[in-house]
Design an enzyme around this catalytic site. Sequence first.
Site, PDB file in Angstrom:
ATOM      1  N   ALA A  66      36.036  22.113  37.312  1.00 33.41           N
ATOM      2  CA  ALA A  66      36.551  23.116  38.253  1.00 33.41           C
ATOM      3  C   ALA A  66      35.782  24.409  37.959  1.00 33.41           C
ATOM      4  O   ALA A  66      34.953  24.429  37.033  1.00 33.41           O
ATOM      5  CB  ALA A  66      38.044  23.295  38.062  1.00 33.41           C
ATOM      6  N   ASN A 122      33.302  15.062  34.790  1.00 30.22           N
ATOM      7  CA  ASN A 122      34.480  15.358  35.598  1.00 30.22           C
ATOM      8  C   ASN A 122      35.071  14.032  36.082  1.00 30.22           C
ATOM      9  O   ASN A 122      34.353  13.065  36.300  1.00 30.22           O
ATOM     10  CB  ASN A 122      34.086  16.226  36.805  1.00 30.22           C
ATOM     11  CG  ASN A 122      35.304  16.795  37.497  1.00 30.22           C
ATOM     12  OD1 ASN A 122      35.984  17.656  36.950  1.00 30.22           O
ATOM     13  ND2 ASN A 122      35.599  16.300  38.683  1.00 30.22           N
ATOM     14  N   VAL A 125      40.582  21.235  31.603  1.00 29.68           N
ATOM     15  CA  VAL A 125      41.374  20.531  32.613  1.00 29.68           C
ATOM     16  C   VAL A 125      42.760  21.175  32.690  1.00 29.68           C
ATOM     17  O   VAL A 125      43.125  21.962  31.819  1.00 29.68           O
ATOM     18  CB  VAL A 125      41.490  19.011  32.319  1.00 29.68           C
ATOM     19  CG1 VAL A 125      40.131  18.342  32.353  1.00 29.68           C
ATOM     20  CG2 VAL A 125      42.145  18.767  30.972  1.00 29.68           C
ATOM     21  N   LYS A 126      43.504  20.821  33.720  1.00 31.76           N
ATOM     22  CA  LYS A 126      44.836  21.413  33.901  1.00 31.76           C
ATOM     23  C   LYS A 126      45.714  21.155  32.686  1.00 31.76           C
ATOM     24  O   LYS A 126      45.679  20.072  32.100  1.00 31.76           O
ATOM     25  CB  LYS A 126      45.502  20.777  35.127  1.00 31.76           C
ATOM     26  CG  LYS A 126      45.211  21.482  36.410  1.00 31.76           C
ATOM     27  CD  LYS A 126      46.399  21.301  37.377  1.00 31.76           C
ATOM     28  CE  LYS A 126      46.109  21.927  38.711  1.00 31.76           C
ATOM     29  NZ  LYS A 126      45.601  20.994  39.705  1.00 31.76           N
ATOM     30  N   SER A 175      40.427  33.736  28.055  1.00 29.92           N
ATOM     31  CA  SER A 175      40.865  34.684  29.084  1.00 29.92           C
ATOM     32  C   SER A 175      39.691  35.371  29.748  1.00 29.92           C
ATOM     33  O   SER A 175      38.648  35.587  29.130  1.00 29.92           O
ATOM     34  CB  SER A 175      41.771  35.748  28.464  1.00 29.92           C
ATOM     35  OG  SER A 175      42.148  36.678  29.454  1.00 29.92           O
ATOM     36  N   LYS A 213      47.295  33.365  23.101  1.00 25.62           N
ATOM     37  CA  LYS A 213      46.952  33.428  24.534  1.00 25.62           C
ATOM     38  C   LYS A 213      48.215  33.499  25.393  1.00 25.62           C
ATOM     39  O   LYS A 213      48.262  34.214  26.403  1.00 25.62           O
ATOM     40  CB  LYS A 213      46.107  32.210  24.929  1.00 25.62           C
ATOM     41  CG  LYS A 213      45.767  32.131  26.428  1.00 25.62           C
ATOM     42  CD  LYS A 213      45.031  33.366  26.919  1.00 25.62           C
ATOM     43  CE  LYS A 213      44.392  33.226  28.281  1.00 25.62           C
ATOM     44  NZ  LYS A 213      45.254  32.927  29.387  1.00 25.62           N
ATOM     45  N   HIS A 252      49.435  36.934  25.234  1.00 26.10           N
ATOM     46  CA  HIS A 252      48.508  37.717  26.065  1.00 26.10           C
ATOM     47  C   HIS A 252      48.969  37.667  27.522  1.00 26.10           C
ATOM     48  O   HIS A 252      49.038  38.683  28.214  1.00 26.10           O
ATOM     49  CB  HIS A 252      47.088  37.141  25.921  1.00 26.10           C
ATOM     50  CG  HIS A 252      46.120  37.581  26.990  1.00 26.10           C
ATOM     51  ND1 HIS A 252      46.148  37.077  28.283  1.00 26.10           N
ATOM     52  CD2 HIS A 252      45.115  38.491  26.975  1.00 26.10           C
ATOM     53  CE1 HIS A 252      45.204  37.658  28.993  1.00 26.10           C
ATOM     54  NE2 HIS A 252      44.560  38.516  28.229  1.00 26.10           N
ATOM     55  N   ASN A 253      49.322  36.486  27.981  1.00 27.22           N
ATOM     56  CA  ASN A 253      49.748  36.353  29.377  1.00 27.22           C
ATOM     57  C   ASN A 253      51.095  37.020  29.626  1.00 27.22           C
ATOM     58  O   ASN A 253      51.319  37.573  30.698  1.00 27.22           O
ATOM     59  CB  ASN A 253      49.798  34.877  29.777  1.00 27.22           C
ATOM     60  CG  ASN A 253      48.412  34.322  30.047  1.00 27.22           C
ATOM     61  OD1 ASN A 253      47.430  34.790  29.469  1.00 27.22           O
ATOM     62  ND2 ASN A 253      48.314  33.337  30.913  1.00 27.22           N
ATOM     63  N   GLU A 282      50.254  40.449  30.064  1.00 34.90           N
ATOM     64  CA  GLU A 282      49.598  40.530  31.391  1.00 34.90           C
ATOM     65  C   GLU A 282      50.659  40.664  32.499  1.00 34.90           C
ATOM     66  O   GLU A 282      50.564  41.522  33.380  1.00 34.90           O
ATOM     67  CB  GLU A 282      48.764  39.264  31.572  1.00 34.90           C
ATOM     68  CG  GLU A 282      48.117  39.050  32.921  1.00 34.90           C
ATOM     69  CD  GLU A 282      47.389  37.690  32.971  1.00 34.90           C
ATOM     70  OE1 GLU A 282      46.503  37.451  32.141  1.00 34.90           O
ATOM     71  OE2 GLU A 282      47.723  36.866  33.855  1.00 34.90           O
TER      72      GLU A 282
HETATM   73  C1  6PG Z   1      43.515  34.903  31.857  1.00 34.97           C
HETATM   74  C2  6PG Z   1      44.732  34.647  32.711  1.00 34.97           C
HETATM   75  C3  6PG Z   1      44.794  33.238  33.206  1.00 34.97           C
HETATM   76  C4  6PG Z   1      46.066  32.913  33.986  1.00 34.97           C
HETATM   77  C5  6PG Z   1      46.182  33.646  35.248  1.00 34.97           C
HETATM   78  C6  6PG Z   1      47.272  33.147  36.189  1.00 34.97           C
HETATM   79  O1  6PG Z   1      43.749  35.336  30.743  1.00 34.97           O
HETATM   80  O2  6PG Z   1      42.388  34.689  32.305  1.00 34.97           O
HETATM   81  O3  6PG Z   1      45.872  34.884  31.942  1.00 34.97           O
HETATM   82  O4  6PG Z   1      44.712  32.405  32.092  1.00 34.97           O
HETATM   83  O5  6PG Z   1      46.054  31.587  34.261  1.00 34.97           O
HETATM   84  O6  6PG Z   1      46.372  34.981  35.003  1.00 34.97           O
HETATM   85  O7  6PG Z   1      48.536  33.133  35.619  1.00 34.97           O
HETATM   86  P1  6PG Z   1      49.822  33.003  36.552  1.00 34.97           P
HETATM   87  O8  6PG Z   1      49.503  32.014  37.629  1.00 34.97           O
HETATM   88  O9  6PG Z   1      50.925  32.538  35.685  1.00 34.97           O
HETATM   89  O10 6PG Z   1      50.041  34.367  37.118  1.00 34.97           O
END
Ligand code: 6PG
Length: 472
Positions: free
Chosen positions: A13, A34, A76-77, A130, A184, A187-188, A191
């Site tokens: 992806a 992939n 991957v997801k 990130s 991480k 971190h989110n 965010e």
């Molecule tokens: C990053 C982001 C990323 C994250 C998106 C979407 O550090 O590059 O944190 O990893 O997936 O920000 O997150 P949400 O869909 O939960 O808003």
Amino acid sequence: MASEADFGVVGMAVMGQNLVLNVEGRGFSVAVYNRTAERTKEFVEGRAQGKNIVPTYSLEELVASLKKPRKVLLMVKAGEPTDAVLAKLFPLLERGDLVIDGGNAHYADTERRLSEAEKRGLLYLGTGISGGEYGALRGPSIMAGGHEEGYGLVREIFERIAARGPEGPCCGYFGPGSAGHYVKMVHNGIEYAIMETIAEAYDLMKRGLGMTPDEMAQVFSDWNSRELGGYLVEITERILRYRDPETGDFLVERILDTAKQKGTGKWSTQAALDLGTPAPTIAMAVFSRIISAFKDERAAASKVLSGPDPHLAVDRKEFTERLFGAAYLSVIAAYAQGFRQLRDASSERGWDLDLSEVARVWMAGCIIRSGLLAPIRKAFLDRPELPMLFLAEPFKSAWEEYHGDLRWVTAKAHEHGLPTPAMDSALAFVDAYRTERLPANLIQAQRDFFGAHTYQRVDKEGTFHTDWEAVA
Ligand code: 6PG
């Protein structure tokens, strides 16, 4: 096939492709795979053409094409798809090979996968990456955890592909187990809280002051040159200026107001609750996204439940200036809560996490990079055990200078029915934190009243219970 590629990547992806191009651009050969062959073909015939990138069409082929010890990055997801790849990949690898999960995995999944890898004699790194698509290509922030020996195998690659921060490449090894993915995740969480704070400021300016996107962009541009400067403020300015090519209108006003989420903010909050760490601003950001998703219900309720006129009868210049202080403290609270959560997680899990190093790795490449990270880093270098950022400079002075603005702005917002849950939570958080005697004594009394849960006293040692209903 000759076993000559330096690095393997599974998952083509956009993030995967961009990381491959980044790694290749730094002088390494990369084998790619992939699940669907078309995407690999498309990639090698397109963006990867003429580069030192080897397409493979099965995991067996991928493994055979790599130099030993093999280093395979999964892009991957998170969740099921990662487990599906690992179930096939693990048996193909040999003792000493390394698997890196570069997705946003839940830390508990990372712990489980790491012990599975360990049983097979493999090395494993749960690694947060990130910076979005652009970051993957130009230089992400990389947060690794797991087998330290594995980090040694990819340190050079990571250091070369990571964003260059003011204090070195933005990558680091944070500790064993799921330390990297945990960092991480938090971190989110931060965010989410910064994004919610910015969204509240936008709402106050838009609905409260009646400002246009252009005018608001100017305010964010000003903030970006001050202590609040950072990636999320910067992109907000750009978003507000962007015109929809179809209609010529500001695109932001044409976007449906329901925020989606993939789960990391929720996990961060759940983990804070599990730890017993206060992360209310991060939690409110998650709940705000949840409420935003109740679009139809909100539309119906807006016809039933009344509120005051949102128009703020204030001086615009004064308000936006005080809004800066309010937003600044709310953003500091987001970092303060996140770093506290990392500190608590580290002591519970024995990670010995270096918080100044976390701040360093977040200084460039990642979504929450901002001017605050240099003073945050300094605060933890000066005092590694610092319990709360607000206790250190320049955050202590920021509180002194701006808490009046945070109170004034949120009071105005409440008066006019404009929701500011992140800013409110930041204020209540610090007010509670700085209060020596909270009303929890009453809660203890209530618990003891209805459930004989007992309490302690301030004037003598011991555990007490009172028969509250006994007639005196
Ligand atoms: C990053 C982001 C990323 C994250 C998106 C979407 O550090 O590059 O944190 O990893 O997936 O920000 O997150 P949400 O869909 O939960 O808003």
